[in-house]
Motif scaffolding. Structure first.
Motif, PDB file in Angstrom:
ATOM      1  N   ARG A 227       0.926  -1.321   0.100  1.00 54.08           N
ATOM      2  CA  ARG A 227      -0.056   0.062   0.061  1.00 54.08           C
ATOM      3  C   ARG A 227       0.873   1.209   0.152  1.00 54.08           C
ATOM      4  N   ILE A 228       0.350   2.162  -0.735  1.00 56.02           N
ATOM      5  CA  ILE A 228       1.213   3.451  -0.861  1.00 56.02           C
ATOM      6  C   ILE A 228       0.276   4.661  -0.357  1.00 56.02           C
ATOM      7  N   ARG A 229       0.924   5.645   0.555  1.00 53.42           N
ATOM      8  CA  ARG A 229       0.080   6.674   0.978  1.00 53.42           C
ATOM      9  C   ARG A 229       0.797   7.926   0.089  1.00 53.42           C
ATOM     10  N   GLY A 245      -4.552  -2.572 -11.574  1.00 54.78           N
ATOM     11  CA  GLY A 245      -4.117  -2.917 -10.397  1.00 54.78           C
ATOM     12  C   GLY A 245      -3.814  -2.205  -9.153  1.00 54.78           C
ATOM     13  N   VAL A 246      -4.448  -1.025  -9.312  1.00 52.47           N
ATOM     14  CA  VAL A 246      -4.233   0.285  -8.398  1.00 52.47           C
ATOM     15  C   VAL A 246      -5.764   0.330  -7.668  1.00 52.47           C
ATOM     16  N   ARG A 247      -6.060   0.125  -6.453  1.00 46.81           N
ATOM     17  CA  ARG A 247      -7.292   0.237  -5.748  1.00 46.81           C
ATOM     18  C   ARG A 247      -7.085   1.331  -4.606  1.00 46.81           C
ATOM     19  N   VAL A 264       2.540  -4.786 -10.046  1.00 48.01           N
ATOM     20  CA  VAL A 264       2.207  -3.405 -10.502  1.00 48.01           C
ATOM     21  C   VAL A 264       3.345  -2.481 -10.090  1.00 48.01           C
ATOM     22  N   ASP A 265       3.961  -1.795 -11.169  1.00 49.68           N
ATOM     23  CA  ASP A 265       5.235  -0.999 -10.827  1.00 49.68           C
ATOM     24  C   ASP A 265       4.752   0.494  -9.920  1.00 49.68           C
ATOM     25  N   ASP A 266       5.238   0.735  -8.853  1.00 51.26           N
ATOM     26  CA  ASP A 266       4.955   1.735  -8.229  1.00 51.26           C
ATOM     27  C   ASP A 266       5.722   2.965  -8.680  1.00 51.26           C
ATOM     28  N   GLN A 267       6.478   2.908  -9.610  1.00 45.62           N
ATOM     29  CA  GLN A 267       7.058   3.960 -10.155  1.00 45.62           C
ATOM     30  C   GLN A 267       6.005   4.844 -11.318  1.00 45.62           C
ATOM     31  N   ARG A 268       5.119   3.780 -12.134  1.00 41.12           N
ATOM     32  CA  ARG A 268       4.151   4.183 -12.846  1.00 41.12           C
ATOM     33  C   ARG A 268       3.259   5.013 -12.084  1.00 41.12           C
ATOM     34  N   LEU A 269       2.977   4.673 -10.927  1.00 40.80           N
ATOM     35  CA  LEU A 269       2.063   5.231  -9.853  1.00 40.80           C
ATOM     36  C   LEU A 269       2.601   6.676  -9.492  1.00 40.80           C
ATOM     37  N   PHE A 282       4.905  10.477  -0.840  1.00 40.91           N
ATOM     38  CA  PHE A 282       4.808   9.262  -1.589  1.00 40.91           C
ATOM     39  C   PHE A 282       5.628   8.079  -0.764  1.00 40.91           C
ATOM     40  N   SER A 283       4.977   7.617  -0.113  1.00 37.69           N
ATOM     41  CA  SER A 283       5.624   6.320   0.852  1.00 37.69           C
ATOM     42  C   SER A 283       4.958   5.156   1.030  1.00 37.69           C
ATOM     43  N   PRO A 284       5.398   4.063   1.324  1.00 37.46           N
ATOM     44  CA  PRO A 284       4.925   2.767   1.934  1.00 37.46           C
ATOM     45  C   PRO A 284       4.063   3.150   3.174  1.00 37.46           C
TER      46      PRO A 284
END
Length: 303
Positions: A227-229, A245-247, A264-269, A282-284
Motif C-alpha cells: 500500500r502507498i500513501r 491493479g491500483v485500488r 504493479v510498478d509503483d514508479q508508474r503510480l 509518496f511513501s509505503p
C-alpha cells in the motif's frame, strides 16, 4: 524447539456441532511476549483454559519444556482468567497469601511475596480491604498479583488490560516485560490491539478456532499487499484510473492510500501522481495490527 517453550499442539474442542478449536497450534518461547488476538468466540479463552486444565481437550496436547503439562506443571504457571477469579469478601493480602500457599509456598514466603506485589502494583494501602470494595481496575491488579505471587515459570493471561487506566496499563506492561526478560514465556489475549502491537514480540491471530496468522507484526505486514500513501493536492478524481491493479483504500482530503496488486510498478503510480502537480508525500503505508486484524476478519465474512 527450545526446551523452555510452551507448546500448543493441535488442540481440538467441540461442543456438539460447534467447533471451538480445530487443531490449534502455536508456541510461546522463553522470554517472549506473545499476543493472542481474535474476535469474541474465536477460541482464545478455550485455548487458555485447556492449557490450564480447566477444560479437557478432545485431542491434541499442551507441553512445557517438552513434556505434557500435568498438575505439578500447572502449579508453576501464573494464570489470570478474563472473569474475576477472586473471593470477593476476602481481604486482598489474606487472599494473596492463601493463593500462594495453594501453589505450594510456605506461609512466610507467601506473605513476603504478597507484600512485594501489593507494593509494586499500587495496592499497599488497600491490603486490608475486601476485594469487592475495590474498583474494577484495582481488582484487576489483585488478579495479576494472584497470578504472580508464586513466581511462575510461565504466564497465561486472558484480557489482563481490561478495565485499566493508562497508568495501570504502564504498570502491567512493565511487569510483563520484566517476567519475559527473566525468561518466562508470557501469553496474553487482548482486544486492545494497539497494546498488543506495542508490547508483543509475536502475535497470533485466531479465527473460528484456528490460527490463521502468526509472527512479528512486521512479518504479518509482509504478507499484506503493498500500500502507498500519496498526498496529491492538485489531483482530480480518477487521476490513477489508467493504471491497472491500483485500488483506492481510503482518502482524506488530498491524501490517498492505494493498494497495488502484485507486479504493479509503483514508479508508474509515482509518474501519474507527478503528472497531477506537486506530490507532498509518496511513501509505503505500514498497516497497523488493527488493520491487519480487520483484513483477517473480513476474509472470514467473505467466505
Amino acid at each position: 524447539m527450545t526446551e523452555a517453550t510452551l507448546e500448543i499442539d493441535r488442540l481440538s474442542k467441540r461442543y456438539g456441532e460447534l467447533v471451538a478449536l480445530n487443531e490449534m497450534t502455536f508456541d510461546v518461547r522463553s522470554g517472549e511476549l506473545f499476543g493472542f488476538v481474535g474476535s469474541n468466540g474465536a477460541g482464545k479463552t478455550t485455548t487458555m483454559r485447556i492449557a490450564m486444565g480447566v477444560l479437557a481437550t478432545d485431542s491434541g496436547e499442551v507441553r512445557w519444556q517438552g513434556r505434557p503439562v500435568d498438575f505439578d506443571t500447572r502449579r508453576k504457571i501464573g494464570y489470570m482468567p478474563s472473569e474475576r477469579g477472586l473471593y470477593p469478601k476476602m481481604k486482598v493480602h489474606d487472599q494473596l497469601v492463601y493463593l500462594g500457599e495453594l501453589h505450594g509456598m510456605v506461609a512466610a514466603d507467601a506473605r513476603r511475596a504478597a507484600d512485594e506485589w501489593t507494593e509494586r502494583l499500587g495496592l499497599a494501602e488497600r491490603r486490608k480491604d475486601e476485594v469487592q470494595k475495590l474498583s474494577l481496575g484495582n481488582q484487576q491488579r489483585v488478579q495479576l498479583a494472584a497470578a504472580l505471587i508464586h513466581d511462575p515459570e510461565v504466564l497465561i493471561l486472558d484480557e489482563p488490560f481490561s478495565g485499566l487506566d493508562p497508568m495501570a496499563v504502564d504498570v502491567m506492561s512493565s511487569v510483563l516485560r520484566e517476567k519475559a526478560s527473566a525468561g518466562a514465556p508470557v501469553i496474553f489475549s487482548s482486544h486492545q490491539l494497539e497494546l498488543v502491537e506495542r508490547f508483543c514480540d509475536r502475535v497470533g491471530i485466531i479465527r473460528s478456532g484456528e490460527m490463521v496468522a502468526c509472527g512479528t507484526v512486521d512479518e504479518l505486514r509482509g504478507d499484506a499487499a503493498l500500500r502507498i500513501r500519496i498526498d496529491v493536492p492538485s489531483a482530480q478524481p480518477g487521476w490513477n484510473d489508467a493504471i491497472a491493479g491500483v485500488r483506492l483504500i481510503e482518502q482524506t482530503g488530498s491524501v490517498h492510500v492505494v493498494e497495488l496488486s502484485p507486479g504493479v510498478d509503483d514508479q508508474r503510480l509515482l509518474a501519474a501522481a507527478l503528472a497531477t502537480g506537486p506530490v507532498r508525500e509518496f511513501s509505503p503505508h505500514r498497516p497497523a495490527l488493527t488493520e491487519l486484524f480487520r483484513n483477517v476478519v473480513s476474509q472470514e465474512v467473505a467466505q
